[in-house]
Structures are given as C-alpha cells and as structure tokens.
Design an enzyme around this catalytic site. Structure first.
Site: not given
Length: 543
Positions: A501, A226, A90, A85, A468, A34
């Site tokens: 995503g 990375v 939210a 995220g 998004h 991460e």
C-alpha cells in the site's frame, strides 16, 4: 555471487503474498519474513475481548491481528500476522472509480485503468470475489433506506466480498483452485470477520496466495521483525531480523538476498525506508519518501441504539455488506462486529461539530452527557455494543495527503506527520455525520428503539481514524516525485522494490486491498523468470 536467497519479501500482506507466489512460480528462491504470528482458524480470538489474541502489542505479550498506530494527524488501524491485513480486514474488494486512475501523480505515466484491468481480473479470481453480497437482512434494509433518505438511492449497492459462502458450517475440498488450496467451510454469518475468521470461510491470503506459494517452495518465517535492510558493496542486500516482541534474547539474524521486496504495510515499509535512509544503509532513497501519504480521506462514525433492538439482527452477516455514495467523491459502507466483540466500541464518542475548536468540541461532549446522562450511559456502554449499532466507514477520493518524516523524541527516532500536498487532510467529514444521522434515524424507524449518531474520541481531539493507510513511497515518473518507478523498483537502489500500500499514489475512495493486489500482480508479471534477461526498461542513469 552466492546469496542465502534470491528474494527476501518483508511482510506477507496483499503485496507480499502476491510476490511470494509469483516469484516462486518463476523459479526464484523466496523467503517471506513476517513480524506477526501464524494463525490457524482455531487460533483467532473468539471475541475482541481476548486482547492477547486480538491486539498487536508484542512487547506486552499481545500477538493478535489488530495493530493500532498514532500520528499527530491520524490514528491508524492495520493488520498483523502471516497474511497481513487479510486476517482482520472486512473481506471487501471494491475496484476504484476513474478519479483514482486519473490522479495527477501518475496519470501521465500510463492508462492505468486499461493497464491494470487484466490484473484486477486475476486478483478477483485469486481472492474469490463474490461481486454482490448474497444475503439480505435488517442492516441491508437500513442502509438502503438511509441512501433513499439522503437522496442517493441510485448509488446503493451490495458489496463485493471475498468469502466462501457455500453451505453454512459445511467443510468442503478447496473450491477455488482445483483442490490445490486448503479445505474451506461455508460462512455462518457470525460477523467476526475483523477479529479473525475461526470458521474458515474468509478468503484470507493463507487460503490462496500464501498457501499456494508454500506448496511451491516459498519459506515463511513468522515472528521475525526486520530491523535493517542494507545494500551490500558486492551487490544485493543484507536483511537483519530479531524475534518480535523480545525484551531479551532478541535472536538477531542476518540473511542475504540478491533482491528485496518491501511489503510490510504502509506503516512498516515507511518506517524501514525512513530509518535506512537516515542510517545510511540505503542512502539513495528519494527525498520524496513520506510525501503523498494518504488516509483514504477517511472517517469512522456510526449509529448506536440505547438497547438491543431484538427485531434487528444488526450483528449477523459478514463485516461489510452494502454501500452508497453521499456525493460523487464520498463513499459510505456499513461495518459490523459479531456478538461479543465490543472492544472497539471504546473508541466511540458523542458526535460533535468538527468545525469547532477543541474546547468547543469538548464542551459539546460534556453538554450532551449532562443533558441526558442516562441516555448517554446506555448508548456509550460497551455491553452488547456490536449488537446495538452500525459503524459507518466513510472514504473519499479527495486529493489530500500527509507528509511523514522522522523526529527524535526521548532519545529515539519516531515517525511524525505534517499536512502535505493537496487539500488539508480532514479531521472530520460532514458527509460522514450526515450519513450516520440517516442510519440512526433508520435504526429508530426499523427497530422501534432510540438511536443516536456517534463519532469517535480521536475525532473529538481532531485526529481522524483510518483503516486504509496508504502511500509515502509512491509510484512516480522521476525520483523527485516519488520513491518507486512504474515497476515498483526503488529509485537509486536496483534490486529493492516496494510492493504494498505504500506505493499507492492516490486515495482510491474504496477499500484498497483489491487495488494493492492488482498493482502487485502487474509489478510481478514484469519480472523475468529466474536466470532470464530482464526486459523491463532500465532506470535512467544516475537515478
């Protein structure tokens, strides 16, 4: 052949965290890499003004949760940190409607609504979804009134949210996983979900998937960016990382793994795919990479009062609590930050007609300020901004997209965008303007204070905002049409997967976190246990 790990997962958001837990449960050696830092509850910024703990700009020493990226056709808000995220989203977990599952990109491959149903159920259980926000207040009444004024009262609903409400401020043993997860504290409705929940009520991935994955043996390495994923001649992959944000002493390291899962968020995953294809490290990535990049056809507008309406506690509650549909494909949600978190108000501007050329939009801004300078100074002030207004997050199921690619600029390769397949990706949404004006009118009538619909500065310059960012490495029936197959395996590179995503093929028209989680659950459900035969169909020879 001996590898350092069975699987390396790049990123720890909704896709990567599912991969980490489900694969370690199946007996794989899993390492999660991460780029962001690890946060305990008390490590989050108290307000968004604590820039070093809120914004992500590692080269400048800012290791917060809020990433901001810019392309020619969109400005992107994303997350950073262990938990991706989930740290700054939210906590809003809608399931999309039929239009998403029927999108032509993937509709012929499966009955996706039926196929994903059990995985949505699993995702809801794991993320602790409360189907209807349980509290009522001024914002909820204002949103219901705005829906009524727009003639769409039947579409108004309370948002499904991933929060432990419990007793406010009371710490209890894990209420979700039979005591196996971390202790939790009841939500205090402070409103700072998107700055980072210091209370411990928000169901971030560190409270469920990642906590359980670590307990079962997965390793998480934070603050490692990375820089390369390379296919090895003997099979498997090498993954090279460096210390995030380092100017010197970058501490480059390389590890090997039989399989790699890219789950670095749409921006991060696309960056890696584009760069590795360009460099030859992953030469057989589909030419379709970057196509069908989606913004959820999104706009961020809102309404702000000239002063704090003392009778309206606009900043009290979780970040998103209600929604309605302006029309069959346009979904509107209220968004709030807590008291003191006013930094994002700097993006707000006078709302201008989006169909004018740039000169006309700028002239409209100047005209509005000149005609009422005192009023505009009050509305535009960042002082107590979060307590004076309501953000309108507007999303659509429209079939529009961008195409992303690499370009050389100043001697460096950077990502750029162009209009893609389908309708033109909008620079503004008339439906969002209508909703914002209706919300402003309700603030005035409910609070007895002057209020005004607001747009954003990027929108003034023809660049929409999105929280998004999706697609670009989408699910497809063939490598000519996308980057991964129905099981999220990258065409042409067995052992490489995209589980975030970037694989989402269409605009869901709602917050996508639950869908990313469900898609990941489905993808990982088809993996064999470590050492067992893979029952997934082979990709067609040559693909």
């Amino acid at each position: 052949m001996r590898f350092d790990e069975d699987v390396v997962v790049v990123g720890s958001g909704f896709g990567g965290s599912v991969a980490a837990l489900r694969l370690v449960e199946k007996g794989y050696r899993v390492r999660v890499v991460e780029a962001g830092r690890r946060f305990e509850d008390q490590d989050f910024a108290k307000t968004s003004w604590n820039v070093r703990r809120y914004l992500w700009a590692p080269a400048l020493g800012c290791f917060g949760v809020q990433r901001i990226h810019r392309l020619p056709h969109v400005m992107i808000l994303a997350g950073a940190g262990v938990g991706g995220g989930s740290l700054n989203y939210a906590n809003t977990l809608y399931q999309p409607g039929e239009a998403f599952f029927r999108d032509r990109q993937w509709a012929d491959m499966a009955d996706w609504e039926v196929e994903l149903a059990p995985h949505y159920a699993t995702a809801k259980r794991m993320l602790g979804v409360v189907e209807h926000y349980p509290h009522d207040g001024p914002v909820e009444r204002i949103m219901a009134g705005a829906a009524d004024d727009l003639g769409v009262a039947d579409s108004f609903r309370r948002a499904p949210v991933g929060v432990w409400f419990g007793k406010p401020g009371e710490r209890v043993a894990d209420p979700f996983f039979g005591g196996e997860g971390p202790e939790r504290t009841g939500c205090t409705l402070c409103g700072n979900c998107m700055v980072g929940c210091r209370v411990g009520a928000k169901n971030t991935l560190m409270k469920n998937y990642l906590a359980l994955a670590e307990r079962r043996g997965a390793r998480i390495e934070p603050l490692r960016t990375v820089t390369e994923v390379r296919e090895l001649r003997r099979g498997g992959f090498s993954v090279t990382t460096r210390r995030s944000g380092a100017w010197f002493r970058r501490d480059r390291r390389t590890i090997t793994a039989e399989q790699v899962i890219l789950a670095a968020g749409t921006w991060g995953t696309q960056q890696l795919l584009h760069r590795m294809k360009h460099s030859g490290a992953l030469p057989r990535i589909s030419e379709a990479v970057g196509r069908l990049t989606r913004t959820n056809s999104e706009a961020l507008d809102g309404a702000v009062a000239t002063r704090v309406p003392e009778s309206l506690a606009l900043a009290r509650g979780v970040a998103i609590t209600t929604s309605f549909h302006v029309d069959e494909r346009t979904h509107v949600e209220n968004v709030r930050y807590g008291p003191g978190s006013n930094l994002m108000g700097a993006l707000a501007s006078v709302m201008v007609p989006g169909d004018r050329p740039l000169a006309g939009r700028l002239a409209a801004v100047v005209s509005r300020i000149v005609r009422a300078p005192l009023r505009q100074a009050r509305i535009g002030s960042l002082r107590r901004w979060s307590e004076r207004g309501i953000i309108a997050l507007v999303m659509q199921t429209a079939d529009n997209s961008l195409t992303l690619s690499l370009r050389r600029r100043g001697g460096r390769l950077t990502m750029t965008s162009a209009q893609g397949h389908g309708e033109t990706n909008p620079s503004h949404l008339p439906q969002a303007h209508r909703a914002a004006r209706a919300i402003a009118a309700r603030i005035e009538s409910e609070g007895g204070v002057a209020a005004e619909a607001r747009g954003s500065w990027p929108e003034v310059f023809g660049i929409p905002l999105t929280a998004h960012f999706l697609g670009g490495a989408v699910i497809s029936a063939t490598p000519a049409d996308g980057v991964v197959d129905a099981y999220h395996r990258v065409w042409g590179h067995p052992g490489l997967h995209v589980v975030d995503g970037a694989a989402v093929p269409a605009n869901p028209g709602v917050n996508p976190s639950l869908t990313i989680t469900a898609l990941a659950e489905r993808a990982l459900a088809h993996w064999p246990r470590a050492g067992e035969a893979d029952k997934r169909p082979e990709q067609h020879p040559g693909r």
